[in-house]
Design a protein around this motif. Structure first.
Motif, PDB file in Angstrom:
ATOM      1  N   LEU A  41       7.347 -14.283   7.293  1.00 35.67           N
ATOM      2  CA  LEU A  41       8.295 -13.629   6.409  1.00 35.67           C
ATOM      3  C   LEU A  41       8.104 -11.978   6.688  1.00 35.67           C
ATOM      4  N   ILE A  42       6.588 -11.712   6.724  1.00 36.40           N
ATOM      5  CA  ILE A  42       6.323 -10.199   6.644  1.00 36.40           C
ATOM      6  C   ILE A  42       5.620  -9.677   7.834  1.00 36.40           C
ATOM      7  N   GLY A  43       5.654 -10.716   9.007  1.00 34.14           N
ATOM      8  CA  GLY A  43       4.858 -10.447  10.286  1.00 34.14           C
ATOM      9  C   GLY A  43       3.472  -9.807  10.110  1.00 34.14           C
ATOM     10  N   ILE A  44       3.148  -8.488  10.562  1.00 36.24           N
ATOM     11  CA  ILE A  44       1.902  -8.177  10.714  1.00 36.24           C
ATOM     12  C   ILE A  44       1.799  -6.878   9.773  1.00 36.24           C
ATOM     13  N   VAL A  45       0.849  -7.010   8.480  1.00 35.38           N
ATOM     14  CA  VAL A  45       0.740  -5.923   7.657  1.00 35.38           C
ATOM     15  C   VAL A  45      -0.458  -4.985   7.808  1.00 35.38           C
ATOM     16  N   SER A  46      -1.361  -5.541   8.592  1.00 39.63           N
ATOM     17  CA  SER A  46      -2.289  -4.440   8.913  1.00 39.63           C
ATOM     18  C   SER A  46      -2.077  -3.473   9.861  1.00 39.63           C
ATOM     19  N   ARG A  47      -2.321  -2.320   9.291  1.00 45.64           N
ATOM     20  CA  ARG A  47      -1.726  -1.092  10.399  1.00 45.64           C
ATOM     21  C   ARG A  47      -2.333  -1.072  11.777  1.00 45.64           C
ATOM     22  N   GLY A  48      -3.716  -1.415  11.804  1.00 49.75           N
ATOM     23  CA  GLY A  48      -4.708  -1.534  13.163  1.00 49.75           C
ATOM     24  C   GLY A  48      -3.890  -2.623  13.762  1.00 49.75           C
ATOM     25  N   GLY A  49      -3.603  -3.872  13.296  1.00 49.36           N
ATOM     26  CA  GLY A  49      -3.394  -5.052  13.938  1.00 49.36           C
ATOM     27  C   GLY A  49      -1.971  -4.755  14.408  1.00 49.36           C
ATOM     28  N   SER A  50      -0.817  -3.934  13.515  1.00 47.67           N
ATOM     29  CA  SER A  50       0.455  -3.789  14.263  1.00 47.67           C
ATOM     30  C   SER A  50       0.334  -2.696  15.277  1.00 47.67           C
TER      31      SER A  50
END
Length: 625
Positions: free
Chosen positions: A294-303
């Motif tokens: 629903l909201i994909g990747i929420v980690s800045r580093g991960g995205s």
């Protein structure tokens, strides 16, 4: 009456077993260096939960190292504190042996290269050395001996984030691990649209005041280098960062190279950062699991790293260059906080294939870091339904062999923006009880904006509540002592002691004086006649309220509000400005008291007069049921 047996009990969180509670319902701790220590201060496993790992960091030594343990006969065991030493006779060509007594009175031998010099806390612990930092941790955690701290560090179940550079400033060493009390981290940092270096240093001091055990500088705007340096030099607590934020300042993520990664890590380590969040567990093959979230990747580093991998059609460079990263971190004893780049950002995405696939990679990275002598903690999920929290905590304990788990919340609902410090500290309490070692706070501004000063306070307090509640439930010795002392003060109706023992005395005093600014033998909630605490204190057969050390004197008018207390009441918006001014500048004459007594105290006024004063002064007070 029917008797129901209590479950097996852990330790009593009261040092002197005060009160009538028999003890914690948690497992009895086993502070042993081996796998048995994995259940130290742990909740009983619900049926079906993953079992604790049968491995520790001792199973992941550098190439060429060997270890073994044996028991000394009781007659040969040294008395007093366990002694550790390194013996120099060669065990073989190019090696020597360290032999030392562990906290459980077993002897460990470690064969290692003759030219090896320990740098990190983990390496010192492996050689039996009790460092000054380990001794300081034991001073701060009286339920642990210095030898037990060393053993937990050696097993990988505890970390002491203490960059060798930061130790030269104001850092006061602390520990994160299941054998120690639950810790709280506060996030802060300047953004491209808000805050400044001075404001961030002020927020650091504010977070330290309200109990943050570590602080992460997540700045993404302003002068990142100057902000980071100022925070490190000012802090007494460990400082963490997410170095990828600095790596992409002035460039696109697609342009990131391994050389840039190592250069940034070296620079921040040299500044004194105590732990790095590195999102090396997000692998190219995991990205297929994100498509239906629903909201994909929420980690800045991960995205950011996901975009890099897709652009280059290559594996995560943090993963492929992990050993090189370890080498940089070892030189300064920077601790890993291995990031969970695929953590769920909503309840609907929790415990999914992406999150779990990454977790297994984090376990692999933990093993690789331990082989390089680097301390490791692992980061955990942020949005998890309450029923799934225990599973998440205990799966990490299995996969990562007990490495300390550092979790954000988790938030147990998604529909309370503005109150996420509350919804998340509910999950954080459960997480800490079931195995998390450090809780990353959430403020009321979560999902909405950059936290300001009061948001930091609210987040810290919410998470200190969660951490403390878990420590009491786990039966950590002494965890409940202050609670018991406050209970005795409350039973004695000793208001001054009551406030002194509270975590936030200014707020407690301000709320009390908002309704009744006289320290008497009842409060505004119940009034004189309905005060159960006053009635219990008067019952001769009860011990309640009779502790000699907590007896109160005569009733007295409270002191004028302090500036902090006045500000608290002004923000509440309940009292008129005139009434707040009266409380902040009152005199004995203004409140109708003489030199010796307060007229509303029931020892000096008959019941009718006390009730009259109560009704007059507190018209909105409700009788509790």
């Amino acid at each position: 009456m029917n008797q129901y047996p209590l479950p097996p009990l852990g330790l009593n969180p009261s040092s002197t077993a005060q009160g009538t509670t028999p003890g914690s319902f948690a497992n009895r701790p086993a502070l042993t260096p081996g796998p048995l220590g994995a259940r130290t201060f742990s909740s009983p496993d619900t049926p079906g939960m993953p079992a604790a790992s049968d491995k520790t960091a001792w199973d992941f030594l550098p190439a060429g190292w060997m270890t073994d343990t044996f028991e000394l006969p009781p007659a040969k065991r040294p008395r007093g504190e366990a002694v550790s030493e390194i013996k120099t006779p060669s065990f073989g060509t190019g090696t020597k042996v360290a032999t030392f007594l562990q906290g459980d009175e077993t002897v460990r031998t470690v064969e290692f290269p003759v030219d090896f010099t320990p740098i990190t806390q983990l390496e010192s612990a492996r050689l039996g050395i009790i460092t000054p930092q380990m001794r300081r941790v034991a001073e701060r955690e009286p339920h642990l001996s210095a030898a037990q701290v060393r053993d937990e560090v050696a097993a990988g179940r505890m970390v002491i984030p203490a960059n060798t550079v930061h130790l030269g400033y104001r850092l006061d060493p602390m520990a994160i691990g299941r054998g120690s009390k639950t810790k709280v981290n506060a996030n802060m940092g300047a953004s491209p649209v808000s805050s400044s270096t001075d404001e961030e240093v002020e927020k650091l001091r504010w977070a330290e005041k309200w109990g943050a055990d570590t602080v992460m500088d997540l700045s993404t705007g302003g002068d990142l280098n100057a902000t980071r340096d100022a925070i490190i030099r000012a802090s007494t607590v460990p400082i963490g960062t997410v170095p990828i934020y600095s790596m992409i300042i002035g460039r696109k993520i697609e342009d990131l190279t391994p050389a840039m990664i190592l250069e940034t890590l070296e620079h921040q380590a040299r500044q004194g950062v105590d732990y790095f969040t590195i999102h090396a567990g997000v692998l190219k093959e995991h990205l297929q699991y994100i498509r239906k979230r629903l909201i994909g990747i929420v980690s800045r580093g991960g995205s950011l790293l996901a975009k890099w991998m897709i652009t280059h059609d290559a594996q995560n460079p943090m993963y492929t260059h992990w050993e090189d990263i370890c080498d940089v971190m070892r030189r300064y004893d920077v601790t890993f906080s291995i990031g969970d780049g695929l953590r769920p950002g909503g309840l609907a995405d929790a415990t999914d294939a992406a999150q779990l696939a990454e977790l297994y990679t984090l376990g692999e990275l933990t093993e690789r870091a331990w082989r390089k002598g680097v301390q490791v903690m692992v980061e955990g999920p942020g949005h998890v339904p309450f029923d799934q929290i225990e599973y998440n905590m205990k799966l990490q304990r299995t996969v990562c062999h007990g490495a300390p788990f550092y979790v954000l919340g988790p938030l147990v609902t998604d529909i309370f923006p503005g109150y996420d410090h509350i919804t998340s500290c509910i999950g954080a309490t459960a997480a800490a009880y079931h195995g998390a070692a450090m809780l990353c706070y959430v403020t009321p501004k979560e999902h909405l904006g950059l936290p300001k000063k009061d948001d930091v306070k609210q987040g810290c307090i919410a998470y200190k509540i969660a951490a403390h509640a878990a420590d009491v439930a786990l039966g950590i010795p002494g965890a409940r002592d202050r609670d018991d002392e406050l209970t005795k003060a409350r039973a004695a109706l000793n208001w001054e002691k009551h406030f002194e023992l509270s975590f936030d005395p200014d707020t407690a005093r301000a709320y009390h004086d908002e309704d009744l600014d006289v320290d008497t033998d009842f409060c505004a909630m119940c009034g004189h006649d309905w005060c159960s605490v006053r009635i219990s204190k008067e019952i001769v057969e009860f011990a309640s309220g009779k502790d000699e050390d907590y007896q109160r004197g005569k009733a007295k008018v409270t002191a004028a509000l302090s500036a902090e207390q006045r500000e608290i009441l002004e923000k509440r918006g309940v009292l008129s400005p005139a009434e707040i001014h009266r409380l902040a500048s009152k005199t004995k004459k203004a409140v109708g008291a003489d030199h010796d007594k307060a007229a509303c105290h029931s020892d000096y006024a008959d019941d009718a007069e006390a009730q009259s004063i109560q009704a007059r002064r507190v018209p909105l007070a409700q009788v509790g049921e």
